[in-house]
Design a protein around this motif. Structure first.
Motif, short mmCIF file in Angstrom:
data_model
loop_
_atom_site.label_atom_id
_atom_site.label_comp_id
_atom_site.label_asym_id
_atom_site.label_seq_id
_atom_site.Cartn_x
_atom_site.Cartn_y
_atom_site.Cartn_z
N GLY A 56 0.69 -1.17 -0.03
CA GLY A 56 0.02 0.10 -0.09
C GLY A 56 0.89 1.38 -0.08
N ASP A 57 0.38 2.56 0.05
CA ASP A 57 1.00 3.60 -0.01
C ASP A 57 1.18 3.94 1.31
OD1 ASP A 57 -1.32 5.17 1.07
OD2 ASP A 57 -2.17 5.21 -1.00
N ASP A 59 0.20 6.73 2.97
CA ASP A 59 -1.10 7.10 3.87
C ASP A 59 -2.02 6.17 4.28
OD1 ASP A 59 -0.24 9.81 3.54
OD2 ASP A 59 -1.44 9.70 1.44
N HIS A 60 -2.07 4.85 3.47
CA HIS A 60 -2.75 3.70 4.08
C HIS A 60 -1.92 2.35 3.90
CE1 HIS A 60 -5.34 6.74 2.74
NE2 HIS A 60 -6.17 6.41 3.64
N PRO A 61 -0.87 2.41 4.47
CA PRO A 61 -0.09 1.24 4.60
C PRO A 61 -0.63 0.01 5.38
CG PRO A 61 0.92 2.55 6.46
CD PRO A 61 -0.20 3.27 5.56
N VAL A 62 -0.55 -1.39 4.72
CA VAL A 62 -0.96 -2.66 5.07
C VAL A 62 0.35 -3.11 5.53
CG1 VAL A 62 -1.87 -4.78 4.74
CG2 VAL A 62 -2.63 -2.54 3.54
N LYS A 212 7.38 2.73 10.09
CA LYS A 212 6.79 3.98 9.70
C LYS A 212 7.62 4.64 8.62
CE LYS A 212 5.71 8.67 11.15
NZ LYS A 212 5.47 9.62 12.53
N SER A 215 7.33 2.30 5.59
CA SER A 215 5.86 2.53 4.83
C SER A 215 5.96 3.63 3.70
CB SER A 215 4.88 2.71 5.88
OG SER A 215 5.13 3.97 6.57
#
Length: 233
Positions: A56-57, A59-62, A212, A215
């Protein structure tokens, strides 16, 4: 020329006893003694259960906790080696003990800026991409990616110890040694959904900060693994 060497093999279900660990270290010490002049960086990785995979990106990491695939071949360490050409790099790689139980991938790197300080229990962020997304250097797509990584570097700052992109998957070579015989196979170790595309060495205050930062890296997937701190460079 610099080459990224990724060590792959079966991961032990439990930590080896002291005698086994000592035997493994002795084998790697032999490799360091023989190839030390060519080694520019390298370390073992802590077990995959301590690592994460991030998709994911920013802003919205998985975030997926390790282990990632039980029983599969997993990354157990890495080296950066300098060699005159691929043949010399493969000859050096064939002496790595991991070749005898698993395999190593040898990837030509696109440049290399070594760490300016000793590397300890820091973090390896391995960048993974679908093979079809890999692009050669100096193309429009490549240059666009360079800009994205430059933006990441501005944010990460001194947390980045080193890093480099890798050449196309077609330039990789997998090295195995069985019964003393060296086998070379063109391409990465196993055809899969994703292949290595580059890496960073990151220094952070703790695991949460490492996750963090990782990501934010512009990549389809980042496998974040902590270094064992036995390489010393």
């Amino acid at each position: 020329m610099h080459y990224f060497v990724l060590l792959l093999g079966p991961e032990a279900a439990e930590e080896p006893d002291a005698a086994t660990q000592a035997a493994i270290m002795a084998e790697y010490q032999k490799f360091y003694t023989k190839a030390g002049a060519a080694i520019r960086a390298g370390d073992a990785l802590l077990p995959s259960v301590t690592g994460v995979r991030i998709t994911g990106d920013g802003d919205h990491p998985v975030v997926t906790e390790g282990p990632f695939a039980e029983g599969a071949e997993v990354a157990g360490g890495y080296f950066v080696i300098e060699a005159e050409d691929l043949d010399e790099a493969l000859s050096l790689a064939a002496d790595i003990p991991a070749c005898r139980s698993g395999a190593v991938e040898v990837w030509p790197m696109v440049g290399w800026s070594p760490p300016t300080q000793d590397v300890g229990r820091d973090w390896l962020a391995l960048l993974l991409e679908p093979p079809e997304k890999a692009c050669p250097p100096d193309t429009e797509e490549w240059n666009s990616g360079v800009c994205e990584h430059a933006q990441f570097a501005e944010v990460a700052g001194d947390h980045i110890l080193a890093g480099a992109p890798l050449q196309l998957p077609s330039t990789a070579t997998t090295v195995r040694v069985r019964d003393g015989q060296v086998t070379l196979t063109d391409g990465p170790f196993a055809e899969g959904a994703e292949v290595a595309n580059g890496f960073y060495l990151l220094r952070t205050t703790d695991r949460d900060q490492a996750v963090k930062l990782a990501s934010m890296i512009p990549a389809s997937t980042v496998e974040l693994r902590q270094l064992a701190g036995v390489g010393g460079r």
